[in-house]
Motif scaffolding. Structure first.
Motif, mmCIF file in Angstrom:
data_model
loop_
_atom_site.group_PDB
_atom_site.id
_atom_site.type_symbol
_atom_site.label_atom_id
_atom_site.label_comp_id
_atom_site.label_asym_id
_atom_site.label_seq_id
_atom_site.Cartn_x
_atom_site.Cartn_y
_atom_site.Cartn_z
ATOM 1 N N GLN A 101 -51.948 22.966 -31.893
ATOM 2 C CA GLN A 101 -51.335 22.572 -32.665
ATOM 3 C C GLN A 101 -51.656 23.163 -34.185
ATOM 4 O O GLN A 101 -53.076 23.184 -33.828
ATOM 5 C CB GLN A 101 -51.039 21.254 -32.385
ATOM 6 N N LYS A 102 -50.982 23.811 -34.962
ATOM 7 C CA LYS A 102 -51.427 24.243 -36.075
ATOM 8 C C LYS A 102 -50.723 23.413 -37.133
ATOM 9 O O LYS A 102 -51.033 24.287 -38.293
ATOM 10 C CB LYS A 102 -51.176 25.501 -36.333
ATOM 11 N N GLU A 103 -50.243 22.082 -37.069
ATOM 12 C CA GLU A 103 -49.700 21.772 -38.117
ATOM 13 C C GLU A 103 -51.041 20.405 -38.968
ATOM 14 O O GLU A 103 -50.961 20.265 -40.052
ATOM 15 C CB GLU A 103 -48.451 20.409 -37.722
ATOM 16 N N TYR A 104 -51.617 20.150 -37.883
ATOM 17 C CA TYR A 104 -53.122 19.055 -38.263
ATOM 18 C C TYR A 104 -54.214 20.175 -38.669
ATOM 19 O O TYR A 104 -54.557 20.107 -37.513
ATOM 20 C CB TYR A 104 -52.301 18.421 -37.811
ATOM 21 N N VAL A 105 -55.215 18.780 -39.825
ATOM 22 C CA VAL A 105 -56.617 19.717 -38.978
ATOM 23 C C VAL A 105 -57.066 17.572 -39.503
ATOM 24 O O VAL A 105 -56.199 16.801 -39.463
ATOM 25 C CB VAL A 105 -57.400 20.106 -40.320
ATOM 26 N N TRP A 106 -58.111 17.798 -39.414
ATOM 27 C CA TRP A 106 -58.783 16.434 -38.965
ATOM 28 C C TRP A 106 -59.989 16.118 -39.920
ATOM 29 O O TRP A 106 -59.984 17.041 -40.466
ATOM 30 C CB TRP A 106 -59.370 15.610 -37.903
ATOM 31 N N ASP A 107 -60.266 15.294 -40.836
ATOM 32 C CA ASP A 107 -61.192 14.679 -41.820
ATOM 33 C C ASP A 107 -61.728 13.848 -41.785
ATOM 34 O O ASP A 107 -61.974 12.452 -40.913
ATOM 35 C CB ASP A 107 -61.020 14.082 -43.092
#
Length: 560
Positions: free
Chosen positions: A473-479
């Motif tokens: 997926q290329k919509e989200y990342v994490w923090d």
């Protein structure tokens, strides 16, 4: 008139009893087929006593009286003593190679009597500092965050007891071990001292305390590290060790003068931290399969590259553990030996005695090895011997300090190695970095947008084989967030990012033309392997780490 000398008679009886006891032990040893030794005429290696705790030695009627690396001499009363047998099996599980001797009671008593010398020994000679396993275990239970360490130290700072300084050092080290710190930094400032830990590759403040306490603490560190107390204007290097149950952690001490006193760095060489399995390094599955084949070849060189602290030694150890079988001989030349591997001959360089990497490698080749690990190639002589070894039927693992996999080839040419020999000897060059992993308990998902999205899209566009990213997926990342599980840091543990270049026909042709780093990278494009940045971006998009963490490690923002 004949006078009866009672004292002389007692001495005679004592001598006879001793003789009878030794004769009995010798007879029993012959019966059991175990060598006998009289320790009354044999020296005892004080440091070897640390291998078994005094209470455990008494309980099992056993004693270790000599040790050379992992080879130890063990004294027992009887091979039929169940506790003695269990103790010996435990030593083997811990990686020791025991040679067992039968002894008398008085021989055992002689060895046990030397335990009282240990406290003196670690302060003046051996450089070993014992912290009880029980104390560490208790401290580990109470240490969950950096604040816990701070509170413990502050409590001791408020004491006025004589052993206060030793206690502070123990807490600092125990806290570092509990939180898996790789280094402890003690940095004197104008009015106080700053204590920092390097956690998962990043320096983190713990607390500040007074300069007077630090001066006393510095003397204690110098004492256990076998450094000179009166030298303050020159850099000094030393070492000591901590014994925690079955694990021995070596501490390398570095002191340098600074405007407000001596700055101290304690590097913790924890074997548990470096004992990573090959499949757990974080290597992408496609590259993992390639490397499995490369490290299984009978000859050639595998190079790992990267700056200090990028995990190169951990990777080499993982390679060795993966390929080792009892029917091959493996020799390592290291500085220092960070983790003991069962069945492998490990040696440590001593430049002050003329035993360098080059000399160690020459000596190793005379030992008929199948596999050799050279800790580091940094000069023409070491490079020449290592390349020739790989060229003449040996599998060689080693490291270079270069920025990426491509630059290892020009680096060897710069050292003076013939380009034609390089292409024949090197199987694969690997580059790696270490990133902090997000804590799985508290990481949060955020929308990918703005500058980060631009950079990630550009990196993904450059991946030649799109099958790497088809299902990602290329919509989200994490923090990172921070919770009790990760000590409030938001990260827990480290993972590698990797790139590799195989020496194929195109690379061979490029090497002969005295190539630049860019030439090698262009020649390797058809191999369709990920770069460090590409491997990192995939780990960002799959929630392993954050974009900021990857940017910190490989500098994506500055490169775009």
């Amino acid at each position: 008139m004949i006078q009866f000398d009672e004292e002389k008679q007692k001495d005679r009886v004592k001598t006879l009893l001793k003789k009878e006891e030794e004769e009995l032990a010798a007879t029993l040893s012959a019966h059991h087929g175990i060598p006998y030794i009289d320790l009354s005429t044999h020296s005892v290696n004080i440091d070897s006593l640390r291998i078994i705790k005094e209470a455990d030695a008494h309980a099992a009627s056993i004693a270790v009286f000599n040790a050379t690396d992992k080879k130890i001499d063990v004294a027992i009363l009887s091979p039929e003593n169940k506790k003695s047998v269990e103790a010996i099996e435990d030593l083997k599980r811990r990686g020791y190679v025991p040679e067992v001797f039968m002894v008398s009671h008085q021989s055992l008593e002689k060895v046990w009597d030397r335990y009282k010398d240990l406290s003196y020994s670690f302060e003046t000679k051996s450089g070993a500092l014992d912290i009880s396993n029980e104390e560490i275990l208790e401290m580990t239970k109470s240490v969950r965050t950096l604040d816990d360490i701070k509170k413990l130290i502050e409590e001791v700072l408020s004491m006025n007891k004589a052993h206060r300084i030793s206690k502070i050092l123990e807490i600092i080290l125990a806290g570092a071990i509990s939180l898996n710190a790789s280094d402890v930094h003690l940095e004197p400032k104008e009015t106080d001292l700053r204590l920092r830990y390097r956690l998962d590759g990043v320096l983190t403040d713990i607390l500040h305390f007074d300069s007077k306490t630090f001066k006393l603490l510095l003397s204690r560190i110098k004492l256990v590290s076998e450094l000179k107390l009166n030298i303050k204007e020159k850099a000094q290097d030393g070492r000591f060790s901590i014994k925690l149950g079955d694990t021995e952690i070596e501490i390398r001490t570095s002191l340098i003068p600074s405007p407000y006193g001596e700055s101290v760095v304690l590097r913790l060489l924890n074997p548990n931290a470096i004992a990573v399995e090959f499949e757990s390094l974080g290597i992408y599955p496609r590259l993992l399969e390639i490397l499995k084949k490369e490290i299984s070849k009978p000859n050639g060189m595998i190079l790992t590259t990267g700056p200090t602290g990028s995990g190169k030694t951990t990777t080499l150890y993982a390679f060795l553990k993966k390929i080792y079988t009892p029917d091959i001989k493996v020799i390592t030349i290291e500085n220092p030996v960070e983790y003991h591997l069962a069945g492998i001959v490990q040696t440590q360089v001593a430049p002050e005695k003329g035993y360098t990497f080059a000399e160690g490698l020459k000596s190793a080749l005379r030992q008929d090895p199948d596999v050799i690990m050279v800790g580091e190639i940094r000069d023409f002589e070491t490079a020449t011997v290592a390349i020739n070894a790989a060229w003449t039927g040996h599998l060689v693992f080693s490291t270079l300090h270069t920025n990426n996999a491509a630059s290892s080839f020009p680096r060897l040419i710069d050292l003076g190695i013939n380009p034609k020999v390089i292409s024949s000897a090197i199987n694969v060059s690997i580059a790696q970095r270490l990133m902090r992993k997000l804590c799985p308990e508290c990481k949060k998902e955020i929308l990918l947008e703005g500058k980060e999205k631009e950079i990630i899209d550009k990196v993904l566009e450059n991946i030649t084989d799109k099958t790497y990213i088809e299902e990602i997926q290329k919509e989200y990342v994490w923090d990172s967030v921070g919770c009790i599980k990760c000590g409030g840091l938001g990260f827990k543990g480290q993972v590698g990012i990797f790139e590799a270049i195989l020496t194929d026909e195109k690379i061979e042709k490029a090497i002969i033309t005295n190539p630049s780093e860019r030439d090698i990278m262009e020649a390797a494009r058809d191999q369709k392997l990920l770069t460090l940045a590409e491997d990192g971006i995939i780990k960002v998009l799959t929630g392993v780490t954050t974009f900021k963490e990857l940017d910190r490690v490989v500098g994506l923002s500055s490169a775009n």
